[in-house]
Scaffold this motif. Structure first.
Motif, short mmCIF file in Angstrom:
data_model
loop_
_atom_site.label_atom_id
_atom_site.label_comp_id
_atom_site.label_asym_id
_atom_site.label_seq_id
_atom_site.Cartn_x
_atom_site.Cartn_y
_atom_site.Cartn_z
N LYS B 17 -11.07 5.54 6.25
CA LYS B 17 -11.43 6.66 6.96
C LYS B 17 -10.27 7.13 7.80
CE LYS B 17 -16.30 5.65 7.71
NZ LYS B 17 -16.42 4.24 7.57
N HIS B 38 -1.23 8.55 -10.96
CA HIS B 38 -2.47 8.83 -11.41
C HIS B 38 -3.31 7.97 -12.09
CE1 HIS B 38 -5.10 11.57 -14.17
NE2 HIS B 38 -5.09 12.39 -12.98
N PRO B 40 -5.80 7.32 -14.81
CA PRO B 40 -6.36 8.32 -15.73
C PRO B 40 -8.04 7.93 -15.90
CG PRO B 40 -5.09 6.65 -16.81
CD PRO B 40 -4.69 6.58 -15.23
N ILE B 41 -8.17 6.68 -15.66
CA ILE B 41 -9.68 6.03 -15.69
C ILE B 41 -10.64 6.86 -14.87
CG2 ILE B 41 -11.14 3.96 -15.50
CD1 ILE B 41 -8.44 2.52 -15.89
N CYS B 42 -10.12 7.02 -13.56
CA CYS B 42 -11.16 7.91 -12.66
C CYS B 42 -10.88 9.17 -12.26
CB CYS B 42 -11.65 7.03 -11.35
SG CYS B 42 -10.11 6.27 -10.61
N GLY B 43 -9.59 9.60 -12.60
CA GLY B 43 -8.75 10.81 -12.14
C GLY B 43 -8.22 10.82 -10.67
N ASP B 44 -8.32 9.49 -10.10
CA ASP B 44 -7.67 9.40 -8.87
C ASP B 44 -6.27 9.49 -8.66
OD1 ASP B 44 -10.20 8.67 -7.86
OD2 ASP B 44 -9.73 6.56 -7.55
N GLU B 66 -6.42 11.68 -3.47
CA GLU B 66 -7.78 11.76 -3.50
C GLU B 66 -8.50 10.54 -4.33
OE1 GLU B 66 -10.87 15.15 -5.21
OE2 GLU B 66 -8.83 15.51 -5.18
N GLY B 67 -9.13 9.62 -3.89
CA GLY B 67 -9.87 8.60 -4.67
C GLY B 67 -10.75 7.67 -3.89
N CYS B 68 -11.14 6.58 -4.25
CA CYS B 68 -11.91 5.66 -3.75
C CYS B 68 -11.27 5.22 -2.52
CB CYS B 68 -12.71 4.72 -4.63
SG CYS B 68 -10.97 3.47 -5.14
N SER B 69 -12.38 4.42 -1.61
CA SER B 69 -11.95 4.04 -0.54
C SER B 69 -11.06 2.84 -0.61
CB SER B 69 -13.12 2.99 0.33
OG SER B 69 -13.84 2.38 -0.61
N ILE B 70 -10.95 2.16 -1.75
CA ILE B 70 -9.99 0.92 -2.04
C ILE B 70 -8.53 1.74 -2.11
CG2 ILE B 70 -9.04 -0.70 -3.52
CD1 ILE B 70 -11.90 -1.29 -1.89
N PHE B 126 -12.53 -8.10 -8.72
CA PHE B 126 -12.91 -6.97 -9.44
C PHE B 126 -11.82 -6.26 -10.21
CE2 PHE B 126 -15.67 -7.61 -5.70
CZ PHE B 126 -16.79 -7.51 -6.13
N ARG B 129 -11.26 -2.70 -10.21
CA ARG B 129 -10.57 -1.97 -9.00
C ARG B 129 -8.98 -2.28 -8.77
NH1 ARG B 129 -14.83 -0.15 -6.41
NH2 ARG B 129 -13.37 1.19 -5.56
#
Lengths: 433, 149
Positions: B17, B38, B40-44, B66-70, B126, B129
């Motif tokens: 955050k 980049h 490529p799996i998730c576009g992050d 831009e991406g997930c919290s991790i 994981f 991730r």
């Protein structure tokens, strides 16, 4: 063929108890994941397989394994028979004649087969019969902004190789196809129109007739991506009046490693081959070769015999339950998904609200990235797909880089949908949003 | 703590955050470099910009992405750690982070070396991730090697 469990009551809609019996045919759905019951809502990526499908493959290896279309021994005859029977079964499943179904590794290879065959024709191969497949500068290929990369990149590459121009039918910001632009986009220059039957992201069903009519008006070839329709809806290629259709085995209860290309026989027989080598020729000398008619012309090398037999078993299993009934059940689940997810605070569902859909629903949880949503759901035993689902241009049009997608199949229950909705409802609290 | 809570430790959720180091700034430094990475799996995706002084010490790190919290938390933690760190020390820390990420949950991270980045040990359980956690670090490494005055 190993027995297909009797579910036949083809006059009535699938009931919850019947779905429970179907679910019991899928061993993997009985195995707990992360200490809880598996809720599999990722059939859009790949479906699970009923026992009869992999038992058919095992049975083939135990009783009939041999190379097909060669050799005179009994096993070779048996294997050839099963291989060609499989083609008949799968052809009949989509309303085609058996010489109109070509086995491929997957749907991606089927689409590349057309792209490379047209490219070979454009390079002058295939003689006068292949002239109608030649593309050159000034010609146009039309796709849509909805496409999976597999039904986009082969056409980009074909355009690069031939000098043709790639154009596309855009979508609205909701992801609805702009049919109103079809008349303008389809011109005398349009030689081929490739479009999806069902969006792999949105689950929306395309009005195929409108595309076919536009194509017929100018004599363009039509290529339908049936990956998400053949497993979930009754599909009849003759009624749809399309020229080609690609679909995959593993999304329709079949094994991985096999897909198929449907093509009108007169087209397939006139197209130059894509992959060349053994089993696709008539006469070969050191300078050149003559090719067999379709489908052998496109099946160079040893084929996926066990997989074809196994895929045919999957098609028979679906057929016995009835595609109309499966489609109706999934429409029901899709409606529950849409309604349930839409009612959650901070959850947005993607896709036009007025288009018919299969049981595939993409959504976002405000303030939580799809990867985190997927991870949280996985901890509850719920399998969904996250990411761009091999459709980056569509996601760009929707204004996001990734979504979370739930996709159903005939083995999903109302309880599966309820479990997903309850879990999605607690995502924001977990992440403190 | 269950595996999910080990993955999403409070320090990770907080950094996701806060996003320390974001947005990008123009570093006033002897040498600067930038890298865009980049997944490529998730576009992050992430763009990291670093500034180094004449002694090859990081003077600034900034990023946008831009991406997930991790992946976002990882960039934020790195931005807090990096200023004042020398080039060689960063490479040592990166090795330790990478080794922890490859441990499949078996590593006991050295908090002396990894500081807040030790919180990412839960990610190593994981495999899907790990790339999210590595994205900013790989970008910072590439930016450093590409840095010029």
């Amino acid at each position: 063929m190993t027995s297909v469990t009797g579910h036949a009551d083809t006059q009535h809609p699938l009931s919850s108890s019947e779905v429970a019996r179907i679910k019991a045919d899928f061993e993997i759905l009985e195995h707990p994941i992360n200490g809880t019951d598996l809720v599999y809502l990722d059939s859009g990526a790949t479906s699970q397989k009923p026992r009869c499908v992999y038992e058919a493959e095992q049975h083939y290896y135990e009783t009939a394994n041999a190379a097909v279309h060669r050799g005179a021994h009994s096993l070779a005859v048996e294997a050839t028979e099963l291989f060609e029977q499989a083609r008949e079964t799968v052809a009949s499943f989509i309303g085609a004649r058996s010489n109109e179904v070509v086995w491929t590794s997957n749907a991606t290879e089927a689409l590349n087969l057309i792209s490379y065959s047209l490219s070979n024709a454009s390079a002058g191969l295939g003689g006068s019969a292949a002239e109608r497949f030649r593309l050159t500068r000034g010609d146009e290929i039309l796709v849509t902004e909805l496409e999976h990369h597999a039904n986009l990149i082969p056409w980009q590459e074909l355009a690069f190789r031939t000098g043709a121009t790639l154009r596309y039918v855009p979508v609205t910001e909701d992801g609805a196809l702009r049919y109103d632009l079809l008349d303008e986009l389809v011109t005398e220059s349009t030689k081929l129109i490739a479009f999806t039957h069902v969006s792999n992201v949105l689950g929306t069903i395309t009005d195929v007739e409108r595309f076919v009519q536009a194509a017929r008006r100018v004599g363009a070839l039509t290529v339908l991506d049936g990956c998400q329709s053949v497993p979930h809806l009754p599909v009849d290629v003759k009624a749809l009046d399309i020229d080609f259709m690609a679909f995959s085995g593993h999304k329709m209860l079949g094994p991985t490693g096999i897909g198929a290309l449907y093509g009108r026989a007169e087209l397939l027989d006139a197209m130059p081959p894509f992959l060349t080598g053994g089993s696709m020729i008539t006469v070969v000398d050191m300078e050149h070769a003559e090719y067999l008619p379709s489908p052998q012309r496109f099946e160079a090398g040893t084929q996926r015999i066990a997989q074809a037999h196994s895929l045919a078993t999957a098609a028979s299993y679906l057929d016995e339950i009835g595609m109309e009934r499966i489609a109706a059940w999934e429409e029901h689940l899709g409606t529950l998904l849409l309604e349930g997810l839409s009612q959650l605070d901070g959850v947005r569902v993607f896709g036009p609200t007025d288009a018919p859909r299969i049981g595939t629903v993409p959504f976002e949880v405000m303030g939580v990235h799809p990867h985190d949503v997927g991870q949280y759901l996985d901890s509850r035993g719920i399998a969904v797909r996250v990411g761009h689902h091999c459709a980056q241009p569509l996601h760009r049009a929707l204004g996001v880089t990734a979504t979370t997608r739930a996709s159903t199949y005939l083995y999903n229950t109302e309880e599966d949908v309820a479990a997903l909705i309850a879990a999605v409802g607690s995502v924001r609290e977990y992440f403190g949003v | 703590m269950n595996e999910l809570d080990q993955l999403y430790q409070q320090v990770i959720l907080d950094h996701a955050k806060r996003r320390v180091g974001s947005p990008l700034v123009e570093p006033a430094a002897a040498a600067q470099g930038e890298s865009h990475q980049h997944n490529p799996i998730c576009g992050d995706q992430i763009r990291v910009r670093v500034g180094l002084d004449e002694q090859n010490v990081f003077t600034s790190v900034s990023w946008e992405g831009e991406g997930c919290s991790i992946s976002m938390a990882s960039a934020s933690v790195l931005s807090e750690m990096l200023p004042g760190m020398g080039r060689d020390q960063f490479l040592t820390t990166l090795d330790a982070f990478r080794e922890m990420m490859r441990s499949k949950g078996t590593a006991t991270p050295d908090e002396e070396v990894l500081e807040d980045a030790a919180a990412f040990v839960g990610v190593s359980k994981f495999p899907a991730r790990v790339k999210c956690a590595m994205l900013a670090w790989v970008a910072a490494e590439a930016a450093m090697f590409g840095a010029s005055s």
